[in-house]
Motif scaffolding. Structure first.
Motif, PDB file in Angstrom:
ATOM      1  N   LEU A 208       0.636  -1.279  -0.072  1.00 15.95           N
ATOM      2  CA  LEU A 208      -0.079   0.093  -0.268  1.00 15.95           C
ATOM      3  C   LEU A 208       0.825   1.126  -0.011  1.00 15.95           C
ATOM      4  CD1 LEU A 208      -2.892   1.124   0.162  1.00 15.95           C
ATOM      5  CD2 LEU A 208      -2.852   0.905   2.711  1.00 15.95           C
ATOM      6  N   ARG A 209       1.884   1.257   0.792  1.00 11.45           N
ATOM      7  CA  ARG A 209       2.855   2.518   0.723  1.00 11.45           C
ATOM      8  C   ARG A 209       3.576   2.684  -0.521  1.00 11.45           C
ATOM      9  NH1 ARG A 209       4.042   0.422   6.102  1.00 11.45           N
ATOM     10  NH2 ARG A 209       5.996  -0.932   4.865  1.00 11.45           N
ATOM     11  N   ASN A 210       3.915   1.426  -1.000  1.00 16.05           N
ATOM     12  CA  ASN A 210       4.376   1.651  -2.457  1.00 16.05           C
ATOM     13  C   ASN A 210       3.623   2.232  -3.414  1.00 16.05           C
ATOM     14  OD1 ASN A 210       6.851   0.688  -1.825  1.00 16.05           O
ATOM     15  ND2 ASN A 210       6.516  -1.541  -2.289  1.00 16.05           N
ATOM     16  N   PHE A 211       2.337   1.790  -3.475  1.00 14.57           N
ATOM     17  CA  PHE A 211       1.281   2.184  -4.302  1.00 14.57           C
ATOM     18  C   PHE A 211       0.975   3.749  -4.021  1.00 14.57           C
ATOM     19  CE2 PHE A 211      -3.327   3.366  -4.160  1.00 14.57           C
ATOM     20  CZ  PHE A 211      -3.523   3.504  -5.505  1.00 14.57           C
ATOM     21  N   LEU A 212       0.925   4.263  -2.818  1.00 18.44           N
ATOM     22  CA  LEU A 212       0.616   5.699  -2.635  1.00 18.44           C
ATOM     23  C   LEU A 212       1.995   6.325  -3.015  1.00 18.44           C
ATOM     24  CD1 LEU A 212      -0.516   5.194   1.182  1.00 18.44           C
ATOM     25  CD2 LEU A 212      -1.793   5.860  -0.924  1.00 18.44           C
ATOM     26  N   THR A 213       3.243   5.904  -3.158  1.00 23.14           N
ATOM     27  CA  THR A 213       4.342   6.587  -3.602  1.00 23.14           C
ATOM     28  C   THR A 213       4.145   6.970  -5.099  1.00 23.14           C
ATOM     29  OG1 THR A 213       5.903   5.699  -1.915  1.00 23.14           O
ATOM     30  CG2 THR A 213       6.736   6.507  -4.014  1.00 23.14           C
ATOM     31  N   MET A 214       3.669   5.603  -6.008  1.00 23.34           N
ATOM     32  CA  MET A 214       3.514   5.785  -7.286  1.00 23.34           C
ATOM     33  C   MET A 214       2.295   6.684  -7.605  1.00 23.34           C
ATOM     34  SD  MET A 214       4.489   1.721  -7.957  1.00 23.34           S
ATOM     35  CE  MET A 214       6.198   1.258  -7.886  1.00 23.34           C
ATOM     36  N   PHE A 215       1.381   6.705  -6.827  1.00 22.35           N
ATOM     37  CA  PHE A 215       0.278   7.426  -7.200  1.00 22.35           C
ATOM     38  C   PHE A 215       0.515   8.893  -7.115  1.00 22.35           C
ATOM     39  CE2 PHE A 215      -3.637   9.685  -5.275  1.00 22.35           C
ATOM     40  CZ  PHE A 215      -4.497   9.433  -6.451  1.00 22.35           C
ATOM     41  N   MET A 216       1.460   9.391  -6.009  1.00 22.68           N
ATOM     42  CA  MET A 216       1.880  10.404  -5.827  1.00 22.68           C
ATOM     43  C   MET A 216       2.515  11.076  -7.156  1.00 22.68           C
ATOM     44  SD  MET A 216       0.446  12.431  -3.506  1.00 22.68           S
ATOM     45  CE  MET A 216       1.700  13.727  -3.701  1.00 22.68           C
ATOM     46  N   VAL A 217       3.438  10.454  -7.533  1.00 20.93           N
ATOM     47  CA  VAL A 217       4.190  10.720  -8.834  1.00 20.93           C
ATOM     48  C   VAL A 217       3.378  10.863  -9.959  1.00 20.93           C
ATOM     49  CG1 VAL A 217       5.712   9.531 -10.618  1.00 20.93           C
ATOM     50  CG2 VAL A 217       6.320   9.149  -8.134  1.00 20.93           C
ATOM     51  N   PHE A 218       2.163  10.053 -10.131  1.00 19.31           N
ATOM     52  CA  PHE A 218       1.214  10.540 -11.147  1.00 19.31           C
ATOM     53  C   PHE A 218       0.624  11.709 -10.817  1.00 19.31           C
ATOM     54  CE2 PHE A 218      -3.307   9.951 -11.892  1.00 19.31           C
ATOM     55  CZ  PHE A 218      -3.285  10.234 -13.221  1.00 19.31           C
ATOM     56  N   VAL A 219       0.008  12.096  -9.825  1.00 10.39           N
ATOM     57  CA  VAL A 219      -0.676  13.199  -9.252  1.00 10.39           C
ATOM     58  C   VAL A 219       0.250  14.261  -9.706  1.00 10.39           C
ATOM     59  CG1 VAL A 219      -1.751  14.299  -7.555  1.00 10.39           C
ATOM     60  CG2 VAL A 219      -2.050  12.123  -7.901  1.00 10.39           C
ATOM     61  N   LEU A 220       1.317  14.585  -9.221  1.00  7.54           N
ATOM     62  CA  LEU A 220       2.343  15.624  -9.412  1.00  7.54           C
ATOM     63  C   LEU A 220       2.555  15.745 -10.904  1.00  7.54           C
ATOM     64  CD1 LEU A 220       4.787  15.361  -6.381  1.00  7.54           C
ATOM     65  CD2 LEU A 220       2.739  16.995  -6.604  1.00  7.54           C
ATOM     66  N   PHE A 221       2.733  14.671 -11.594  1.00  2.43           N
ATOM     67  CA  PHE A 221       3.105  14.767 -13.244  1.00  2.43           C
ATOM     68  C   PHE A 221       1.797  15.536 -13.873  1.00  2.43           C
ATOM     69  CE2 PHE A 221       2.807  13.622 -17.349  1.00  2.43           C
ATOM     70  CZ  PHE A 221       4.110  13.888 -17.924  1.00  2.43           C
ATOM     71  N   ALA A 222       0.543  15.141 -13.458  1.00  4.38           N
ATOM     72  CA  ALA A 222      -0.521  15.316 -14.012  1.00  4.38           C
ATOM     73  C   ALA A 222      -0.570  16.957 -13.588  1.00  4.38           C
ATOM     74  CB  ALA A 222      -1.867  14.659 -13.385  1.00  4.38           C
ATOM     75  N   ILE A 223      -0.398  17.569 -12.432  1.00  7.24           N
ATOM     76  CA  ILE A 223      -0.568  18.852 -11.935  1.00  7.24           C
ATOM     77  C   ILE A 223       0.338  19.576 -12.651  1.00  7.24           C
ATOM     78  CG2 ILE A 223      -0.218  20.339  -9.874  1.00  7.24           C
ATOM     79  CD1 ILE A 223      -1.363  18.224  -8.181  1.00  7.24           C
ATOM     80  N   CYS A 224       1.570  19.220 -12.822  1.00  7.95           N
ATOM     81  CA  CYS A 224       2.664  20.058 -13.393  1.00  7.95           C
ATOM     82  C   CYS A 224       2.441  20.208 -14.940  1.00  7.95           C
ATOM     83  CB  CYS A 224       4.043  19.459 -13.068  1.00  7.95           C
ATOM     84  SG  CYS A 224       4.734  19.443 -11.401  1.00  7.95           S
ATOM     85  N   TRP A 225       1.950  18.987 -15.750  1.00  8.72           N
ATOM     86  CA  TRP A 225       2.050  19.067 -16.943  1.00  8.72           C
ATOM     87  C   TRP A 225       0.675  19.421 -17.560  1.00  8.72           C
ATOM     88  CZ3 TRP A 225       5.626  19.128 -20.478  1.00  8.72           C
ATOM     89  CH2 TRP A 225       6.822  18.831 -20.074  1.00  8.72           C
ATOM     90  N   ALA A 226      -0.637  19.499 -16.746  1.00  6.56           N
ATOM     91  CA  ALA A 226      -1.743  19.814 -17.249  1.00  6.56           C
ATOM     92  C   ALA A 226      -1.920  21.234 -17.842  1.00  6.56           C
ATOM     93  CB  ALA A 226      -2.682  19.584 -16.074  1.00  6.56           C
ATOM     94  N   PRO A 227      -1.583  22.333 -17.018  1.00 14.48           N
ATOM     95  CA  PRO A 227      -1.849  23.769 -17.624  1.00 14.48           C
ATOM     96  C   PRO A 227      -1.117  23.872 -19.116  1.00 14.48           C
ATOM     97  CG  PRO A 227      -0.854  23.950 -15.542  1.00 14.48           C
ATOM     98  CD  PRO A 227      -0.938  22.344 -15.557  1.00 14.48           C
ATOM     99  N   LEU A 228      -0.024  23.247 -19.197  1.00 14.11           N
ATOM    100  CA  LEU A 228       0.757  23.504 -20.671  1.00 14.11           C
ATOM    101  C   LEU A 228      -0.019  22.667 -21.609  1.00 14.11           C
ATOM    102  CD1 LEU A 228       3.236  24.390 -22.302  1.00 14.11           C
ATOM    103  CD2 LEU A 228       4.418  22.351 -21.514  1.00 14.11           C
ATOM    104  N   ASN A 229      -0.518  21.678 -21.454  1.00 14.10           N
ATOM    105  CA  ASN A 229      -1.310  20.869 -22.350  1.00 14.10           C
ATOM    106  C   ASN A 229      -2.835  21.315 -22.577  1.00 14.10           C
ATOM    107  OD1 ASN A 229       0.138  17.962 -23.241  1.00 14.10           O
ATOM    108  ND2 ASN A 229       0.853  18.388 -21.171  1.00 14.10           N
TER     109      ASN A 229
END
Length: 294
Positions: A208-229
């Motif tokens: 579960l901790r590993n999943f949460l880590t990978m989920f946060m990687v995805f969330v931050l990627f989406a937040i950082c790249w969404a405005p430009l796209n």
């Protein structure tokens, strides 16, 4: 310009240090040398692509207030920048599919994601990345943009092509990853509420901790790249809006996306105990070696 330069210097330093630590951690620690972490290492390589070449050239452009490196460096820089972005989202998609299979289809996981198969998947990710970036060389879309001091994908070069790029390289992968993580969250809640107690053995605390880590990687990627796209998608649909977008907003969206390349290794160090422990061990070993040589 000073603020952008400082942000880029910090991004380059943290990107190189953090991602090299991540790669060394997986290489040196048997606990981290798992099939699923092959995508994590691949993601780190994608982040390092921009730190060693495109970002330093952008920094030079900021200092000179213009591009002084010539046409060839511009094309190579834009090509590597595109490879990093597309490689990142494809690797994040690979991570999500890996976690989805591990948690939701655990009986098939060892066969589908065997070590040899996983290396093939990583190879496929990079093959698709190169294939996806190649059209830019034929539509002349890699150009210097003075607003962001970088040679990058020109969103106004071809409206139809820009729409395809945003949909295939951002919205579609985001939809796939969102579906995978949504299914995992539903399953986690079912396990917690004992709706499906039969799958409890696979859901260990560290999973579960590993999943949460990978989920946060995805969330931050989406937040950082969404405005430009989103900006690129809107402008491609209605080119007349291009002149009405404030320059500060466009520049901020680009550098926000650039900053994402240094976040992934930090997230793993902050949220994953095994990575954090290995980071400390590597840093302490390096410090001891430096002290001995002195």
């Amino acid at each position: 310009m000073t603020l952008l330069a400082l942000l880029l210097i910090v991004t380059i330093a943290v990107d190189i240090l953090g991602n090299l630590l991540l790669i060394l951690s997986v290489y040196s620690n048997k606990k981290l040398r798992k099939a699923g972490n092959a995508f994590v290492v691949s993601l780190a390589v994608a982040d390092l692509l921009v730190a060693f070449y495109p970002y330093p050239l952008a920094l030079i452009a900021i200092f000179h207030n213009e591009w002084v490196m010539g046409y060839l460096h511009c094309q190579v820089s834009g090509f590597l920048m595109g490879m990093s972005v597309i490689g990142s989202i494809f690797n994040i998609t690979g991570i999500a599919l890996n976690r989805y299979c591990y948690i939701c289809h655990s009986l098939r996981y060892d066969r589908v994601f065997s070590l040899s198969n996983t290396f093939c998947y990583v190879g496929l990710v990079w093959a698709l990345t190169v294939l996806a970036i190649m059209p830019n060389l034929f539509v002349d879309s890699l150009k210097y943009d003075p607003r962001v001091y970088s040679c990058t994908f020109a969103q106004s070069a071809n409206s139809l092509y820009t729409i395809m790029v945003v949909v295939v390289h951002f919205f579609l992968p985001i939809a796939i990853v969102s579906y995978c993580y949504l299914r995992i969250w539903v399953l986690v809640l079912q396990v917690r509420r004992r709706v499906k107690p039969d799958i409890q053995p696979r859901m260990k605390p560290h999973d579960l901790r590993n999943f949460l880590t990978m989920f946060m990687v995805f969330v931050l990627f989406a937040i950082c790249w969404a405005p430009l796209n989103v900006i690129g998608f809107v402008v491609a649909l209605k080119p007349a809006l291009d002149s009405s977008i404030p320059e500060w907003l466009f520049t901020a969206s680009y550098f926000m996306a650039y900053f994402n390349s240094c976040l992934n290794a930090v997230i793993y160090g902050a949220l994953n105990h095994n990575f954090r422990k290995e980071y400390k061990r590597i840093v302490l070993t390096l410090c001891q070696l430096v002290c001995r040589t002195d």
